[in-house]
Design a protein around this motif. Structure first.
Motif, PDB file in Angstrom:
ATOM      1  N   LYS A 279       0.870  -1.148  -0.043  1.00  0.00           N
ATOM      2  CA  LYS A 279      -0.009   0.222   0.206  1.00  0.00           C
ATOM      3  C   LYS A 279       1.206   1.529   0.096  1.00  0.00           C
ATOM      4  N   TYR A 280       1.957   0.873   0.998  1.00  0.00           N
ATOM      5  CA  TYR A 280       2.763   2.422   1.161  1.00  0.00           C
ATOM      6  C   TYR A 280       4.110   2.647   0.043  1.00  0.00           C
ATOM      7  N   ALA A 281       4.242   0.935  -0.698  1.00  0.00           N
ATOM      8  CA  ALA A 281       5.706   0.969  -1.189  1.00  0.00           C
ATOM      9  C   ALA A 281       6.730   0.961  -0.895  1.00  0.00           C
ATOM     10  N   LEU A 282       6.954   0.200   0.571  1.00  0.00           N
ATOM     11  CA  LEU A 282       7.413   0.718   1.652  1.00  0.00           C
ATOM     12  C   LEU A 282       9.021  -0.473   2.014  1.00  0.00           C
ATOM     13  N   GLY A 283      10.236  -0.144   1.543  1.00  0.00           N
ATOM     14  CA  GLY A 283      11.653  -0.905   1.003  1.00  0.00           C
ATOM     15  C   GLY A 283      11.850  -0.971   2.200  1.00  0.00           C
ATOM     16  N   VAL A 284      11.359  -1.262   3.763  1.00  0.00           N
ATOM     17  CA  VAL A 284      11.809  -1.697   4.127  1.00  0.00           C
ATOM     18  C   VAL A 284      11.023  -3.222   4.668  1.00  0.00           C
ATOM     19  N   THR A 285      12.474  -4.728   5.018  1.00  0.00           N
ATOM     20  CA  THR A 285      11.778  -5.700   5.601  1.00  0.00           C
ATOM     21  C   THR A 285      11.050  -5.123   7.099  1.00  0.00           C
ATOM     22  N   LEU A 286       9.809  -6.063   6.946  1.00  0.00           N
ATOM     23  CA  LEU A 286       8.957  -6.198   7.938  1.00  0.00           C
ATOM     24  C   LEU A 286       9.120  -7.866   8.588  1.00  0.00           C
ATOM     25  N   GLY A 287       9.179  -7.944   9.914  1.00  0.00           N
ATOM     26  CA  GLY A 287       8.143  -9.318   9.937  1.00  0.00           C
ATOM     27  C   GLY A 287       7.394  -9.401  11.479  1.00  0.00           C
ATOM     28  N   SER A 288       7.016 -10.754  10.763  1.00  0.00           N
ATOM     29  CA  SER A 288       5.962 -11.039  12.178  1.00  0.00           C
ATOM     30  C   SER A 288       6.023 -11.255  13.249  1.00  0.00           C
TER      31      SER A 288
END
Length: 151
Positions: free
Chosen positions: A80-89
């Motif tokens: 949605k926000y074109a994020l360039g960071v890796t996200l972890g759950s």
């Protein structure tokens, strides 16, 4: 977690469903915790880290944002926000517990449990070099980048 401690040997689930061991990220390593995908403060923080992601990469730093949201939620948030960071759950909360960021919070007179917005910077040896607790988003990503450059 106090400065000088070693990075816990913990694993999060990436937005694509694959396990990501934090100790396997490039060093220095930044792990930032945020309360919830697609909320105003968390979106701004992820966008700020994204805006500086090339600078973090140029410094050789690994960057991971962690919340208890599902991998699917992370995927939608990033797209949605074109994020360039890796996200972890961290759906089971074990990583939040290892970093000491899960606790009692209050907002508008209501008390509840949640993730404290916090950032941890580990040096090349995996030692905690700097911690930011109760993070205020404006200017935070830039401050973290300066700390990385100072290592």
């Amino acid at each position: 977690m106090d400065e000088g401690a070693m990075m816990p040997d913990v694993t999060v689930t990436g937005a694509d469903g694959t396990p990501v061991r934090l100790r396997d990220l490039p060093t220095p390593t930044i792990v930032y915790f945020y309360p919830k995908d697609d909320t105003s403060g968390c979106t701004r923080e992820a966008q700020d880290f994204t805006a500086l992601s090339e600078d973090f990469a140029a410094a050789g730093a690994g960057l991971m944002g962690v919340s208890k949201d599902s991998p699917e939620s992370h995927g939608k948030f990033a797209a949605k926000y074109a994020l360039g960071v890796t996200l972890g759950s961290d759906t089971d909360g074990s990583v939040c517990d290892a970093f000491g960021v899960w606790g009692e919070k209050s907002m508008y007179g209501r008390t509840y449990f949640g993730i404290e917005r916090a950032t941890f910077l580990f040096d090349a040896a995996g030692t905690l070099a700097k911690t930011w607790r109760k993070v205020r988003v404006p200017g935070h990503a830039a401050a973290v980048l300066e700390a990385v450059k100072a290592l």
